[in-house]
Structures are given as structure tokens and as C-alpha cells.
Design an enzyme around this catalytic site. Structure first.
Site, PDB file in Angstrom:
ATOM      1  N   SER A 138       0.819  -1.220   0.000  1.00  0.00           N
ATOM      2  CA  SER A 138       0.000   0.000   0.000  1.00  0.00           C
ATOM      3  C   SER A 138       0.849   1.264   0.000  1.00  0.00           C
ATOM      4  O   SER A 138       0.336   2.358   0.143  1.00  0.00           O
ATOM      5  CB  SER A 138      -0.912   0.008   1.230  1.00  0.00           C
ATOM      6  OG  SER A 138      -0.128   0.011   2.419  1.00  0.00           O
ATOM      7  N   GLN A 167      -7.074  -1.507   4.582  1.00  0.00           N
ATOM      8  CA  GLN A 167      -6.006  -0.848   3.827  1.00  0.00           C
ATOM      9  C   GLN A 167      -6.583  -0.039   2.670  1.00  0.00           C
ATOM     10  O   GLN A 167      -6.004   0.948   2.243  1.00  0.00           O
ATOM     11  CB  GLN A 167      -5.043  -1.924   3.300  1.00  0.00           C
ATOM     12  CG  GLN A 167      -3.935  -1.427   2.403  1.00  0.00           C
ATOM     13  CD  GLN A 167      -3.012  -2.554   2.008  1.00  0.00           C
ATOM     14  OE1 GLN A 167      -2.353  -3.138   2.860  1.00  0.00           O
ATOM     15  NE2 GLN A 167      -2.972  -2.887   0.732  1.00  0.00           N
ATOM     16  N   LYS A 226     -15.561  30.211 -29.456  1.00  0.00           N
ATOM     17  CA  LYS A 226     -15.988  29.618 -28.199  1.00  0.00           C
ATOM     18  C   LYS A 226     -15.137  30.053 -27.001  1.00  0.00           C
ATOM     19  O   LYS A 226     -13.930  30.149 -27.070  1.00  0.00           O
ATOM     20  CB  LYS A 226     -15.958  28.085 -28.278  1.00  0.00           C
ATOM     21  CG  LYS A 226     -16.960  27.478 -29.252  1.00  0.00           C
ATOM     22  CD  LYS A 226     -18.393  27.793 -28.882  1.00  0.00           C
ATOM     23  CE  LYS A 226     -18.821  27.120 -27.603  1.00  0.00           C
ATOM     24  NZ  LYS A 226     -18.860  25.651 -27.710  1.00  0.00           N
ATOM     25  N   HIS A 245     -37.910  25.582 -11.131  1.00  0.00           N
ATOM     26  CA  HIS A 245     -38.034  24.726 -12.319  1.00  0.00           C
ATOM     27  C   HIS A 245     -37.314  25.332 -13.527  1.00  0.00           C
ATOM     28  O   HIS A 245     -37.705  25.093 -14.671  1.00  0.00           O
ATOM     29  CB  HIS A 245     -39.508  24.480 -12.667  1.00  0.00           C
ATOM     30  CG  HIS A 245     -40.340  24.014 -11.521  1.00  0.00           C
ATOM     31  ND1 HIS A 245     -40.374  22.704 -11.106  1.00  0.00           N
ATOM     32  CD2 HIS A 245     -41.152  24.711 -10.672  1.00  0.00           C
ATOM     33  CE1 HIS A 245     -41.183  22.599 -10.064  1.00  0.00           C
ATOM     34  NE2 HIS A 245     -41.654  23.796  -9.770  1.00  0.00           N
ATOM     35  N   SER A 274     -12.250  26.303 -28.158  1.00  0.00           N
ATOM     36  CA  SER A 274     -12.557  25.115 -28.946  1.00  0.00           C
ATOM     37  C   SER A 274     -11.469  24.909 -29.992  1.00  0.00           C
ATOM     38  O   SER A 274     -10.916  25.865 -30.528  1.00  0.00           O
ATOM     39  CB  SER A 274     -13.912  25.290 -29.638  1.00  0.00           C
ATOM     40  OG  SER A 274     -14.094  24.334 -30.670  1.00  0.00           O
ATOM     41  N   GLU A 333     -17.258  23.133 -15.377  1.00  0.00           N
ATOM     42  CA  GLU A 333     -17.757  21.836 -15.827  1.00  0.00           C
ATOM     43  C   GLU A 333     -16.980  20.685 -15.193  1.00  0.00           C
ATOM     44  O   GLU A 333     -17.553  19.651 -14.833  1.00  0.00           O
ATOM     45  CB  GLU A 333     -17.674  21.752 -17.344  1.00  0.00           C
ATOM     46  CG  GLU A 333     -18.646  22.684 -18.057  1.00  0.00           C
ATOM     47  CD  GLU A 333     -18.483  22.688 -19.563  1.00  0.00           C
ATOM     48  OE1 GLU A 333     -19.341  23.272 -20.237  1.00  0.00           O
ATOM     49  OE2 GLU A 333     -17.481  22.117 -20.071  1.00  0.00           O
ATOM     50  N   ASN A 368      -1.925  -1.945  13.727  1.00  0.00           N
ATOM     51  CA  ASN A 368      -3.369  -1.715  13.745  1.00  0.00           C
ATOM     52  C   ASN A 368      -3.729  -0.399  14.420  1.00  0.00           C
ATOM     53  O   ASN A 368      -4.510   0.405  13.894  1.00  0.00           O
ATOM     54  CB  ASN A 368      -4.075  -2.867  14.457  1.00  0.00           C
ATOM     55  CG  ASN A 368      -3.904  -4.190  13.733  1.00  0.00           C
ATOM     56  OD1 ASN A 368      -3.321  -4.241  12.649  1.00  0.00           O
ATOM     57  ND2 ASN A 368      -4.401  -5.261  14.324  1.00  0.00           N
ATOM     58  N   ASN A 420     -15.414  28.487 -23.282  1.00  0.00           N
ATOM     59  CA  ASN A 420     -16.133  27.471 -22.523  1.00  0.00           C
ATOM     60  C   ASN A 420     -15.792  27.511 -21.033  1.00  0.00           C
ATOM     61  O   ASN A 420     -14.622  27.654 -20.665  1.00  0.00           O
ATOM     62  CB  ASN A 420     -15.800  26.082 -23.065  1.00  0.00           C
ATOM     63  CG  ASN A 420     -16.163  25.936 -24.534  1.00  0.00           C
ATOM     64  OD1 ASN A 420     -17.193  26.426 -24.975  1.00  0.00           O
ATOM     65  ND2 ASN A 420     -15.308  25.265 -25.288  1.00  0.00           N
TER      66      ASN A 420
END
Length: 468
Positions: free
Chosen positions: A30, A329, A290, A163, A284, A297, A117, A292
Site C-alpha cells: 500500500s 487498507q 468559443k 423549475h 474550442s 464543468e 493496527n 467554454n
């Protein structure tokens, strides 16, 4: 040709004749995940060694060698000059193995009365308490950005939606303060989870406690825990604190996703309510025009990981009998992933909101559409002693009439309004103007600029206390 025997692990292999199969060793290691616990592990070992000395289990000289060795290892890891060995499975054995090399025989006494432990349970709690503090600080930073933007837009009119349809006029500052409230609950959920996280399991050993005279209360104080665990079997197998943190972070993720969803909608050409800074947007590869909102997002999409991690942890824990099982683990990868996402997203969303510029004129323009003051007209009739349900019906008919003429209700002449109710008078104008109706929502929690200013002031005082 004789088969070469695998070398056994020197820290636990006394009863074994051969070492672990290569695949089994790789599968069980691990270290790539839990090496992040190195500072907590070293901090815990230094404090534990001091308690061993108090219990006369090691000498002052041995304590000195152990502390010097652990601090040397801490420096090596921080400087990326530490050789992590997957064959030693985890962070604890890697550090202990190195300690034996730098501190000699004294290092072999560090595990007296201690098991991996209770050691890992302690390390994980220490690590998560620190990370929870950091996430709370990042929440405060994000709230500060929201307050700044809300204060600048206390009087900026915008449509409130239900809505995703125009419902009633509100102020942009009021809408932003709704985000603040969501994050405030997140902060205190984390604070609550942190209280139960601050319970020290060290001294529980493997599962039954220890015969040695370990001063657990003093050890807890040294490590910054508020309490010590009361049952050794529960202490080494409890991961409720991980589940609680994962749950709180999944709710943070949902809130960040909802905020980003609104930002994404607002930046669309259909809404055009806000403009984002170039530094948090992308273009883009084919459409030159564009811009964005990719960071928003990605936060919205990435928040699903916090939900998946919570489900993974719940599934991991649901069938485990007492006490420790190696399955535990697997808890770290889930919670570390949620922590990393949350830290990055909070910092990034602060940048998004800090550079976000509202299109006040477009927001205001949309407040004169969608029959936005219909409820205020119903309230007007109620104030004239008309029962609300009757007022609701009357205004519904007025709305239908206005829409048949492709008009808004505030554009109707008084004479037309009176056809639906003779109690409507000239004073109705104040109930039909969105800029005036928001002023009437003065009760606690309302959208009036005066009330929003009060809430911002309260929030600033609270935020100042939490940041101090």
C-alpha cells in the site's frame, strides 16, 4: 536448478520459512497510497517513544537516538531523498526499517506495546484532522469571495427561478448569499466530524490493549487528540470517522456542483448573466468563437467522485467483523481522492467567482418578463382583504389575459385590471414593478437589499471568528 526462496519481511517474518510471492507482495503493498501519512507517522512515533521513556521501557539515550533518527528520516522524505521499498508493504514499516539503520538497536524498541493496527488508525486520524482544517480554511476563502461579490451586488436585480423558469425577482447579492449558506453548513458538518475524529486509538495495540504502563492521556495530549478510545477492539477497526468525512465531502461536492451548474447556465449565450475570466475558461479546437466554462464543468463532473468514494467506503465497511482486517487498507485511496478533489475544487472555484463579472443589465431586463410580479399582485389583493386562493385565481386570469395580448401584467391599463377585480386601484403599480417589489421582502431571509446587507454583515462577523 534449485528454487530461490523469497526473503521474509524482517519486521514480521519470524514464523515464516519463505517470503511472499512477488504477485502477492505487489498486490498487498500500500506504500504508493499510504506514504502520504509519513508526517503523521513520524509525529506519532516521536510522541510514542517519549511515552515509552516515561514508562521506563526505553532509556533517555535510546529516546534521543530514536528522535534524532526519526527527524533525519522526516528530512529525507521531505527532500525526496528516501528510498521507498514496496517489499516493506507500507509507510510504517518503511520508516521503521530505515530507523533501525540510522538509530541502531534502540529503533527495535519503538514498537513495544504498539501494533500497526493502532498505529495506522492513529496516523490516519492525525492526517485527516489536518486535512479537514485545510478544507475548512478553503471553504472560508471561497465564502470570502462570495461575500465580496454579494456586497457589490446587493441591489442588482435578477430573476429568481423555480423549475428553471422565471418565478420572482430577487437580487444577485441574495442569490450569492444562498451559496454562502450552503458552504456554511459544509463548514460545520466538517467541524462536527472533526470532533469524533479527535479520539486517539494508540495504546490499543493489535486489538486487546497493552500490558505496558502507557500513559495514553498524556500521549493524546502530545498528539493533539481531545479524547482516548474506550474500547481497544473498536478502536483498531473503527473507520466511522473516515465515513463521516467522506459523507461531508460528498455533500461539499454536491454543493460545488450545483454552484457550477448555475455558473455554466449563466455563462450560456441564452442567459448571458455572467462573464468568466479567461484564466478559468478554454476555447474550442474547431470553433474560434468559443469560450467554454471548462473549470466549472470539471468541478461539476468531478464531484461525482466524492459520491463514488463514499459508496466505496460504505461497501468496504459493511461486512467487516471485529477487529482489524486487511480490507481496511483500501480506505485510504477513497478518502484521499475525495480530499484531493475537494481541496483543488474549492481553490479553483474561488478563482472562478473572484473573476466572475455579472451582466447586470441583462439580469434586470429579464426581470420584466415571465409575469414575474404575479405573486406580488396576488399579495396586493390579499392586503385588500381578498382570500389568498381567490386572489390566486384572479391573478391567474389576469396573467392569461396579458399573455393572450403578448403583454406583461405591468403593461396592462388599470381599467383592464379592474375588469378582474374592482378592488384594484392606482396603488397597484408599486406591486407590479420588480424594482419595488424586492424592497418589500424585508423579513429575515428575504431578498430586500437592506436585509441582504444585514446578512452580509452577520456573515462577515462569523467568518472573521472562524478564520481567527
Amino acid at each position: 536448478m534449485a528454487k530461490k526462496e523469497k526473503k521474509v519481511n524482517p519486521l514480521w517474518g519470524g514464523r515464516f520459512e519463505s517470503g511472499t510471492n512477488n504477485l502477492a507482495q505487489s498486490f498487498s503493498a500500500s506504500i504508493n497510497t499510504d506514504k502520504r501519512l509519513f508526517e503523521a507517522d513520524i509525529k506519532g512515533s516521536i510522541a510514542y517513544a517519549e511515552i515509552l521513556k516515561n514508562a521506563k521501557l526505553i532509556s533517555s539515550t535510546e529516546l534521543g537516538k530514536i528522535k534524532k533518527g526519526l527527524n533525519k528520516i522526516l528530512g529525507e522524505i521531505r527532500q525526496d531523498n528516501f528510498d521507498w521499498d514496496p517489499a516493506l508493504e507500507d509507510v510504517h514499516m518503511n520508516i521503521e526499517s530505515r530507523l533501525v539503520k540510522v538509530a541502531g538497536v534502540a529503533a527495535k524498541k519503538i514498537h513495544t506495546g504498539r501494533s500497526r493496527n493502532d498505529q495506522v488508525a492513529t496516523d490516519l486520524r492525525l492526517f485527516l484532522m489536518e486535512k479537514t482544517n485545510n478544507i475548512q480554511n478553503l471553504l472560508c476563502l471561497l465564502q470570502e469571495c462570495i461575500l465580496e461579490k454579494a456586497e457589490q451586488n446587493v441591489e442588482s436585480l435578477m430573476p429568481g427561478l423555480t423549475h428553471l423558469q422565471i418565478a420572482q425577482p430577487v437580487t444577485f447579492g441574495h442569490h450569492l448569499m444562498a451559496w454562502y449558506e450552503m458552504l456554511l453548513r459544509d463548514y460545520y458538518r466538517l467541524e462536527d466530524a472533526k470532533q469524533r475524529m479527535s479520539v486517539m486509538p494508540l495504546g490499543s495495540a493489535a486489538l486487546s490493549g497493552t500490558r505496558f504502563n502507557i500513559d495514553r492521556k498524556l500521549l493524546a495530549k502530545k498528539l493533539g487528540f481531545k479524547e482516548i478510545s474506550r474500547n481497544s477492539m473498536d478502536a483498531v477497526s473503527d473507520r466511522d470517522f473516515v465515513l463521516e468525512l467522506a459523507s461531508a465531502l460528498s455533500i461539499v461536492g454536491i454543493h460545488l456542483s450545483r454552484i457550477c451548474e448555475e455558473i455554466i447556465i449563466w455563462t450560456s449565450s441564452q442567459y448571458n448573466y455572467v462573464n468568466l475570466a479567461d484564466e478559468v475558461c478554454t476555447g474550442s479546437s474547431i470553433m474560434p468563437q468559443k469560450k467554454n466554462p471548462d473549470m466549472a464543468e470539471l468541478i461539476r463532473g468531478g464531484s461525482s467522485k466524492t459520491i463514488a468514494n463514499l459508496i466505496g467506503l460504505l461497501s468496504l465497511m459493511k461486512n467487516l467483523p471485529l477487529t482489524y482486517n486487511r480490507d481496511l487498507q483500501e480506505d485510504k485511496e477513497y478518502i484521499f481522492n475525495s480530499i484531493d478533489f475537494t481541496e483543488d475544487s474549492l481553490a479553483l472555484l474561488s478563482l472562478v467567482i473572484d473573476g466572475m463579472e455579472p451582466n447586470i443589465e441583462k439580469m434586470k431586463q429579464d426581470c420584466f418578463t415571465g409575469q414575474i410580479t404575479a405573486t406580488d399582485l396576488a399579495d396586493y389583493l390579499v392586503e385588500k382583504n381578498m382570500p389568498f386562493r381567490q386572489a390566486h385565481e384572479v391573478v391567474g386570469k389576469i396573467v392569461a389575459h396579458a399573455e393572450s395580448k403578448d403583454m406583461q401584467i405591468f403593461e396592462l391599463d388599470l381599467s383592464e385590471l379592474k375588469k378582474f377585480s374592482k378592488i384594484i386601484e392606482q396603488d397597484v403599480a408599486g406591486y407590479l414593478n420588480p424594482e419595488k417589489t424586492v424592497l418589500s421582502r424585508r423579513q429575515t431571509g428575504g431578498t430586500s437589499p437592506s436585509q441582504v446587507r444585514k446578512e452580509i454583515n452577520i456573515a462577515r462577523r462569523d467568518l472573521s471568528k472562524r478564520k481567527s
